[in-house]
Enzyme design. Sequence first.
Site, PDB file in Angstrom:
ATOM      1  CD  GLU B  61      -1.502  -2.443   1.667  1.00 14.16           C
ATOM      2  OE1 GLU B  61      -0.348  -2.532   2.152  1.00 14.16           O
ATOM      3  OE2 GLU B  61      -2.267  -3.428   1.582  1.00 14.16           O
ATOM      4  CG  PHE B  86      -5.056  -2.585   4.663  1.00 10.83           C
ATOM      5  CD1 PHE B  86      -4.600  -2.785   5.961  1.00 10.83           C
ATOM      6  CD2 PHE B  86      -5.869  -3.547   4.089  1.00 10.83           C
ATOM      7  CE1 PHE B  86      -4.943  -3.931   6.661  1.00 10.83           C
ATOM      8  CE2 PHE B  86      -6.215  -4.700   4.784  1.00 10.83           C
ATOM      9  CZ  PHE B  86      -5.753  -4.893   6.075  1.00 10.83           C
TER      10      PHE B  86
END
Lengths: 281, 317
Positions: B61, B86
Site C-alpha cells: 500500500e 490499509f
Amino acid sequence: MADIQKLEALVTQVRRDILRQVHKVNSGHPGGSLGCAEFFVALYQEIMDRKEGFDMNGLGEDLFFLSNGHISPVFYSVLARSGYFPVEELNTFRLLNSRLQGHPTTHEGLPGIRMASGSLGQGLSVALGAAEAKKLNGCGHKVYALMGDGELQEGQNWEAIMYAAANKIDNVIATVDLNGQQIDGSTDDVLALGSMRAKFEAFGWTVLDIEKGNDMASVVKGLQEAKSLSGQGKPVCVLMHTIMGNGVDFMMHTHAWHGKAPNDEQLATGLAQNAETLGDY
Amino acid sequence: MKTYENTGNKDTRSGFGAGLEVLGKTNEDVVALCADLTGSLKMDAFKANHPERFFQVGIAEANMIGLAAGMTIGGKIPFTGTFANFSTGRVYDQIRQSVAYSGKNVKICASHAGLTLGEDGATHQILEDVGLMKMLPGMTVINTCDYNQTKAATIAIAAHNGPVYLRFGRPKVANFTPEDQSFQIGKAVHLQEGSDVTIVATGHLVWEALEAAKELHEAGISAEVINIHTIKPLDDEAIIASVKKTGCVVTAEEHNFLGGLGESVARTLATSHPTPQEFVATQDTFGESGTPAQLMEKYGLNAAAIVKASKKVITRK
C-alpha cells in the site's frame, strides 16, 4: 562531448553555495550534499533533456525526483544555477517565509520541485508513478531519481523496486548515493545493506556502478551509459560510490557532517579549498 | 414527515465500483490502483474496460500511494482502492508527505470501513480513519451513506482538484437516495425537517437516523435529520441553522467519538453557537468479530441508540 572542466567549475561553485547556505542558518545537511554535487551538476547540465521554465506535469521533458530530501542545499544550488529561480534566493534557505524549506516541498511553489521529500523512502514510488504517467501519455522522456543508501533501510523502497521490475518500468533511472554513512555511523554499523548490486539484480533491475562518484568524467559517462541501458524492458539502477563531505577535507569520510553546519572558521577553511568560479550569490 | 423508500439493499462499495466504471468511460485521465483487493473494491469493471489504466500494485500500500502521487505529475487522476485500514493508518506518512503536503490530486477510496466489515474483526475494522484524514491540511473527507450516493460521490470527486478521502463499506444496506442526485462536496443534505432535535449523521448511520426519526415522531418528538456526507469541509452553516431551530444535536457515525464527525460538529458549535450534543459513536474502543448487525447493536450504533441519545439531549436543553 561534455565540457568536463566547465562542469567541474560549476561543482566548485555549488560546494561554496552548500557551505554558505548551511553556515548562514547554522543548520542543514552539508555532508550528503557535497557528496552529490557532481551528480546534480551532471544531471541538470548534461544528462537531462529539460524544457525552459517549469510546469508541474513536465510533459516533453525528463523529470528528476529527490528522495533523500535532506540534501536540499545541493538541489537548491543546482536548480538555481540551472535557471529555475534566482541564485540570490539561496540567501533565504531555511528562513521564515522562504520557498527554500529545510526539506524540499511543492507547498511553497518553488520551481523545479515536483514532490515533497524528507520523510525517507518515498521518492522512488513517486518517480515510478510519474514514469507510468509518461508511458500513458506517450511521452518518451525519462524519469530520474536519487536515493540515499541508508534510506534503503525503509521498506517502501523494496515495494517500489519489486513493482518497477514486475511492470517493466524501463524509463526510470534510479541512482543510489552509496556513501556508506548515515546519522548514527556507517551503514555497515547501523544496519548493514549487504550487496546492493546483488539485491537490485535479484529484483530484476539492470545495475551499473559509478565507482568514482566524485569524478565528473566518471559520473557523466556512467549516467550516459545508464541512459543507453534504459528502454530495454528493465528499470536501471546506478550505484554511485561517493564520499560524504567531498571537497572539504575535514568533512570527508565521516558521518559527523551529515546534519551539522560549519562555524565561521570552518566555513572560511571550506571556502578556501573551493575558490569562487561563477560568482557567489 | 417525508418518507424514504429503500429501493433494495446494496453495498456502498458497489456504488464506488459503478462510479469508477462511469469515470472510465467519461474521463480518460482517471486511472485506478488496487492493492490486491480488486474484487472486494468492485473495481473489476474498470479493470476489464481499461486494462491500460488499471494498476495492480500487489500487497504494497505504501508504494501504491507513492505511485498515485507520481501519476498526478503528468495529469492523471488516480483512484486508489483498498480497505479503509490499509488506506489510512498503514500509509499515513505516505499520504501526509507525498499526497497532502505535496498537494497531489489523489483520490483515496476506502472500503470496509468501521464495524460493519464484520467477522474479520478489529484488525480490519478501522474506527480512526476519519480522524486521521481530516487532520491533514487540504484533505477533503467524505463518508457516503448508500449505493447511489457513493456512485455520485465517486464521479464528483474526479472533478475536484485536490486530495480526497472517500470512505464507504462492505455490507448491503438500504439504498434510498435518488439515483440521479447531484453530489456537491461540502454541502449537507436535509432529509427531515424537525423542531425538537437535530440529528447529524454520516455513512451507514444516515439510514439509522431516518429510522430513529420515525420512532421519535411516534413518541411526539420532531427530529431534523441532516446527512453530512462531507465531514471536511463541514457544512457549518447548515448545522448552525438547524440547531438554532432545535436547540440540541445528536451526531451519529460508525467511528470513534475521538476524531470523528461528532468532534467536528462540536468544534463548529462551540465556536459559533454552543449547543448540547450527544455522540452516537464508538467509545474509544476497538471492534471485534460478529455480524454487522450484532456489532452495531453491541457498540450502540443503530436507530435505537440514536433515539436514546435524542431523548437524552433534549433534556439537556
